[in-house]
Design an enzyme around this catalytic site. Structure first.
Site, PDB file in Angstrom:
ATOM      1  N   ASP A   1       1.023  -1.220  -0.122  1.00 37.65           N
ATOM      2  CA  ASP A   1       0.002   0.041   0.356  1.00 37.65           C
ATOM      3  C   ASP A   1       0.738   1.292  -0.023  1.00 37.65           C
ATOM      4  O   ASP A   1       1.444   1.838   1.176  1.00 37.65           O
ATOM      5  CB  ASP A   1      -0.853  -0.038   1.141  1.00 37.65           C
ATOM      6  CG  ASP A   1      -1.961   0.963   1.228  1.00 37.65           C
ATOM      7  OD1 ASP A   1      -1.902   2.048   0.530  1.00 37.65           O
ATOM      8  OD2 ASP A   1      -2.880   0.918   1.945  1.00 37.65           O
TER       9      ASP A   1
ATOM     10  N   HIS B   1      17.203  13.892 -16.943  1.00 45.13           N
ATOM     11  CA  HIS B   1      15.815  13.705 -16.972  1.00 45.13           C
ATOM     12  C   HIS B   1      15.062  13.800 -18.321  1.00 45.13           C
ATOM     13  O   HIS B   1      14.311  13.065 -18.880  1.00 45.13           O
ATOM     14  CB  HIS B   1      14.963  14.547 -15.939  1.00 45.13           C
ATOM     15  CG  HIS B   1      13.599  14.360 -15.879  1.00 45.13           C
ATOM     16  ND1 HIS B   1      13.103  13.170 -15.357  1.00 45.13           N
ATOM     17  CD2 HIS B   1      12.571  15.162 -16.357  1.00 45.13           C
ATOM     18  CE1 HIS B   1      11.615  13.549 -15.469  1.00 45.13           C
ATOM     19  NE2 HIS B   1      11.297  14.349 -15.915  1.00 45.13           N
TER      20      HIS B   1
END
Length: 438
Positions: free
Chosen positions: A296, A393
């Site tokens: 989770d 990136h």
């Protein structure tokens, strides 16, 4: 105008989609086809996915990648990562390779305690409530035996129950503060079942206690629920080496690199605006492995950020020092994870990913995931303090931009070659494709 509907959950997937198209997707002529193309052709597997949640209409895919070359406590791992963001897997892989030849990552468990609370209000004498708790604590534990027997047989269960007075914060507010050991299970259902039984027993014993009846004291259980803040379920991961070994840092002198790196971490320790983004980068690595292993990530996120603010202001989850010529970089973070229960045995990819990691215990998975977060943060700070974050990136993001402008495979190949030596921006990619088509 869109129509409301009764009995939506009883409709088939196809009927749900038709209703959505009729009411909310009138201009999306391909909506139904788009949703259906993500249905799994294996009917048994699709049914399994449909039964994970409610009102399913399709599957939402995330890419599953692998970051190799992680050496953790002298053992080599390939770490599965489920994430949509470019450069995350690449940065983790690069950091793993960097530290592979410098002793790898070290990790240790500092605690595995999990928390649950029964929240209630009480109007009456505080001393009387304390005496009542002392008198019935054994009854509370006895009433839990049916629920805890299996967990206790494996070495877990309820480890303590405390009565906590919180009336300084909220009028008449008290709680039963309960600690648990859930072993390889995340334990949410186990903890919540225990808490609800505690609340029932607590209320029953209170109602039958003569002293409360005579004093006209009142007690009302508000709710019983686990906490996703688990400061007693913490893992530490670190890397270290001589400063002189910090070579390959994009050509920067190791002493300069170490100094800038440590200063960057210290900024995140004292500056909230930076700390939030700094920790977000850590969670890029952590969440990707949490998702890949069927855990989770919302609970992990909430607990990690609460931990980052535990001293009264939001701060960095990682820290760095140089002492006696040794560079050290580490993270301490709460991670309540499971390797049994939930999706771990239901989702075929989750099962495979855990096998890839050697079928770790929950504590071992805590170590692996903490290392992934530390590696991600190392890669980010290394880029920020050397070449800048965008250089790497944006090159990783190039394929997304080419897909956005509908580039063909031939155009993609030419663009990848071109941008090896040119700065990647949206406008530059647009211009390159336009020129390629003229």
């Amino acid at each position: 105008m869109p129509q409301t509907i009764q009995g939506f959950s009883r409709l088939s997937k196809e009927e749900k989609i038709n209703w959505l198209v009729d009411n909310f997707l009138p201009d999306a002529t391909n909506a139904a086809a788009t949703l259906k193309q993500y249905w799994n052709s294996n009917n048994q597997l699709q049914q399994l996915h449909d039964e994970f949640i409610e009102n399913t209409i399709s599957n939402y895919y995330l890419p599953l990648g692998v970051a190799p070359n992680f050496v953790i406590n002298n053992k080599t791992f390939a770490i599965p990562m489920a994430i949509e963001e470019s450069s995350v897997v690449a940065a983790a892989s690069k950091a793993a390779k960097f530290w592979m030849s410098r002793g790898g990552f070290k990790a240790e468990i500092l605690g595995t305690q999990k928390i649950g609370q029964v929240h209630f209000t009480y109007t009456g004498e505080n001393l009387l409530l304390n005496e009542f708790f002392d008198d019935i604590e054994s009854i509370l534990l006895a009433d839990l035996k049916e629920l805890t027997a299996s967990m206790e047989s494996r070495g877990g269960g309820v480890t303590s129950i405390d009565l906590v007075n919180k009336t300084d914060y909220l009028e008449n507010y008290y709680q039963l503060y309960v600690t648990f050991e859930t072993l390889d299970a995340m334990g949410a259902n186990f903890i919540n079942s225990c808490l609800e039984q505690l609340a029932e027993s607590w209320q029953r014993e209170f109602n039958n206690h003569l002293a409360f009846t005579e004093s006209k004291a009142e007690m009302v259980v508000i709710m019983s629920i686990l906490s996703n803040y688990v400061p007693g379920c913490v893992v530490r991961a670190e890397v270290c080496c001589a400063v002189s070994e910090l070579t390959e840092a994009d050509g920067i002198d190791p002493e300069v690199f170490a100094s800038k790196f440590i200063q960057a971490v210290r900024i995140a320790e004292v500056e909230t605006y930076r700390a939030v983004t700094h920790n977000k980068g850590i969670m890029n690595g952590i969440d990707a492995v949490v998702l890949a292993t069927g855990n989770d990530f919302r609970a992990i996120e909430a607990g990690a950020h609460a931990y980052a603010a535990r001293n009264g202001s939001y701060s960095s989850l990682t820290h760095a020092t140089v002492e006696n010529g040794i560079f050290r970089f580490w993270i301490e973070i709460p991670l309540a994870l499971g390797t049994v229960g939930g999706l771990t045995k239901l989702h075929p990819l989750v099962k495979l990913n855990l096998e890839m990691l050697g079928n770790p215990s929950a504590p071992q998975l805590m170590e692996i995931i903490a290392v992934a977060g530390l590696a991600q943060n190392f890669g980010a700070i290394k880029s920020l303090t050397t070449t800048g974050i965008q250089k790497g990136h944006m090159k990783m993001h190039l394929m997304n931009m080419l897909n956005q402008v509908g580039a063909t495979n031939s155009e993609k190949a030419k663009a990848v070659n071109h941008f090896k030596t040119h700065k990647v921006t949206h406008s530059a990619v647009d211009l390159f494709i336009k020129n390629a088509r003229t």
